[in-house]
Design an enzyme around this catalytic site. Sequence first.
Site: not given
Ligand code: ASP
Length: 332
Positions: A206, A234-235, A257-258, A260
Amino acid sequence: MRKLAEDRQDGGRRPMRRTIGTSMRAALRRFSTAPPRPVVVVHGGAWAIPESLTAASVAGCEAAARAGLEVLERGGSALDCVEAATRVLEDDKAFDAGHGAVLNELGEVELDAIVMDGADLRSGAVAAIGPVANPVSVARMVMERTPHCLLAGVGATRFAQSQGVPLLRSLDLVTAEAQAQWRELAAFPSAVKTLFNTHPLAASDTVGAVALDARGNLAAATSTGGITFKRAGRVGDSPLIGSGCYADNELGAVSCTGHGESIMRVLLARGVLALMDGRAAPDACALALRRMHARVGGCGGTISLKPSGEVGVCFSTPRMAWACARGGEVRS
Ligand code: ASP
């Protein structure tokens, strides 16, 4: 790339004690004559970035930070800056956003993106939008051309088309590697959380940006293809105000990020800002990530800016690509 919690950008000073309220500080800022020094920070996702992708991830972040700084130095707004920087990351196939997006379980691209303007708390977002090259710009269109904050799915895709944004095919955006990952994960489908936290191929990069302009305005943006092999529809946290992104001139700006499903349960972006008062920005990021892990178990990363321009970068995953540009200098 290093864990910035260990590389404090406040020079190791102890956090200031809380001595003055937020609104009083905002009032004092209005009377201050020194214009803030514009700064932009970007990230390219928190995950176990393999050695083979490290150089491209850092180079991509540095290019995006430079592009963002150019906008600020030309007198552009923080909002213009985060959109420009995020578009550079979306156009870079090293990242899971725009070109480079991952595929969902059906082998389709569904993108999430958000922008937020700290000057007036306006925000626009798209969720599970079809394949467009720059979802962050569609998010800004939602903010500026509709009375809404978030458009999702078919409605978001139709809105983009109505604004003249070309609709691509999923395969126009995904890389050969993303297709190979999809085939590998299709062989052993399991829950998104399990995949994200245990399977290196299921991670995603992300992107996001936070900026402070010369007028003292803050803005933030986040954009993602989500998690590889996610369920259709999926969101994640990324397009949700307060989860994947937040900006308020009086508090700061954050992009996350991470995992979700963890981030949205603790409103990580807003959580970082709630911890900023009386704390150094890197400490607020680190504490918010620790609390998220303690409460719901997820990992991730955040970039943040205080109204003063103080930068915070922290992550609880093995790595996170990021870069910061201020003056002539780019750090990553
Ligand atoms: N946070 C993003 C999600 O869950 C994924 C990511 O940050 O890499 O869609």
